[in-house]
Design an enzyme around this catalytic site. Structure first.
Site: not given
Ligand code: EPU
Length: 419
Positions: A22-23, A117, A122, A306, A398
């Protein structure tokens, strides 16, 4: 309203085929906006996040043709607008990739603040930091993000936090920029490597994906005219591995990359499960009550957040008290209230939860609070005595393709009913 009805307990046995990640898919689809041509993508998971991504691409002017339920061609030669539909982009988190891709292709975009979610705050400050370093201006007004750049120029970007989304977004916005971009302290998840491989197949020049320094040499154009197959889903594979341990089952998980599963394998062995690694498939079986353990979620190659809820089900059944430290998301323990309705004894305090193991869970009506919580509740329902009803299935749909069918084939007594 749809719900899942599960009657347990069942020991899961048999084989399961893992779908595309998915991701990776939700990043590769926006990445097609960078291509001035037609490309084919295979092994897309048939899930609602992929369908919404395709609808967003179509609204921007791309033409999508479905070859079968997991393969499409995307023709992005004629992008007709820079205004992404707000009702769709607000629906899920990965819509932020539209910003990087459209900045790269059109130099301009308007999208809604991403939904998805509810896992706590975020923020997208690291994404914005990257876009600005390349020369873009970004403003957020009334729930809409506006980004534009007269010209994008490569630059060095140091990530203050290891972020999957920001790493991919900076890659997307820099592949067509002038000069070289260096992302320092980049995330290393398998889907980051997959997005880089996709872009390179289409003509980009990205080096170092999978390490913490990624170098992107800007190119003039991505041509497409190629076929790309999405990497298998590491988290779906891990979900079935943990379901085998929790249910004292024996599952052969096919079509996975076992290298991506090392942190999960290590923890499964620690709690007493058995793992046989065949490279592109993995067998997990367990005959005993799991042993207690301590887990901390970390960016890849650490234990993934995850899979934290699914591991939580294993530890709620373990002999002794276990601890999970959640270091990525503030609100990832919401599922523990639901598991406690099923007889587990979990005490979540801030970013740490204590699991006092119980020998057996009991079926109950429960609510999926997010995607991975939903997967954990399905595993809990399969191992629990009696009937479990799971509500809020839109979260599960999803991210997991045919989840109840896959569990049914492993022997679970699970069906979807419309109430
Ligand atoms: N963060 C910041 N600032 C930013 C971006 C992130 O502070 O600009 C923080 C977040 O709040 C969090 C940490 O950095 O504490 C990591 O966030 P990350 O950006 O890595 O997460 P994401 O890209 O929003 C993806 C996956 C998530 C998964 C996380 C961590 C996708 C679409 N989503 O989210 O997947 O938990 O990486 O591995 O790729 C899921 O699939 O259920 C899911 C939530």
């Amino acid at each position: 309203m749809e719900k899942l009805l599960i009657t347990g307990p069942t020991s899961l046995k048999g084989e399961v085929e893992i779908s595309g990640a998915k991701n990776a898919a939700v990043a590769i689809l926006p990445a097609t906006l960078l291509i001035d041509g037609v490309c084919t993508i295979k092994n897309l998971p048939n899930i609602s996040d992929v369908k919404i991504s395709c609808e967003i691409l179509e609204a921007l002017g791309a033409k999508i043709t479905w070859i079968d339920k997991n393969s499409i061609t995307v023709d992005s030669r004629h992008i007709t607008t820079t205004q992404a539909p707000l009702n769709l982009t607000s629906k899920f988190r990965a819509s932020y990739y539209i910003i990087g891709a459209m900045l790269g292709r059109m130099g301009k975009v308007q999208v809604a603040m991403p939904g998805g979610c509810q896992l706590g705050a975020r923020p997208i400050d690291q994404h914005v930091k990257g876009f600005e370093a390349l020369g873009a201006e970004v403003s957020i007004e009334k729930g809409q993000i506006n980004a534009s750049a007269k010209k994008l120029t490569g630059n060095s970007v140091y990530m203050d936090i290891v972020s999957v989304g920001a790493t991919i977004n900076i890659m997307l916005s820099s592949v067509l920029a002038e000069g070289t971009t260096i992302i320092d302290n980049a995330a290393k998840e398998p889907h980051i490597v997959d997005v880089a491989n996709f872009l390179n197949t289409m003509g980009a020049d990205i080096r170092g994906a999978g390490t913490d320094i990624i170098k992107i040499n800007g190119v003039e154009k991505l041509n497409g005219n190629a076929t790309y197959c999405v990497v298998p889903d590491q988290i779906e594979a891990g979900t079935f591995m943990l379901a085998a341990v929790a249910s004292k089952g024996d599952i052969l998980i096919k079509n996975c990359i076992t290298k991506h599963l090392e942190s999960i394998t290590a923890k499964i062995i620690e709690v007493g499960g058995n793992v046989e690694d065949y490279g592109d498939s993995i067998r997990v079986w367990n005959n005993e009550r799991p042993k207690h353990a301590t887990i901390k979620t970390l960016p890849y190659p650490g234990f993934p957040t995850d899979l934290q809820p699914q591991m939580g089900v294993v530890l709620s059944l373990a002999d002794g008290t276990s601890i999970i430290d959640e270091s990525i998301w503030d609100s990832r323990f919401q599922y523990t209230d639901e598991l406690n309705k099923m007889g587990s004894k979990i005490n979540a305090q801030g970013s740490r939860a204590f699991f006092e193991g119980v020998p057996q869970l009991e079926g109950a009506p429960v609510y999926s609070t997010d995607l991975r919580a939903g997967a954990a509740l399905i595993i809990a329902g399969i191992v629990a005595n009696g009937e479990t009803q799971i509500y809020n299935l839109e979260h599960i749909d999803r991210g997991y393709e045919n989840i109840e069918e896959k569990f049914r084939k492993l022997g679970a007594n699970i069906k979807r009913v419309n109430e």
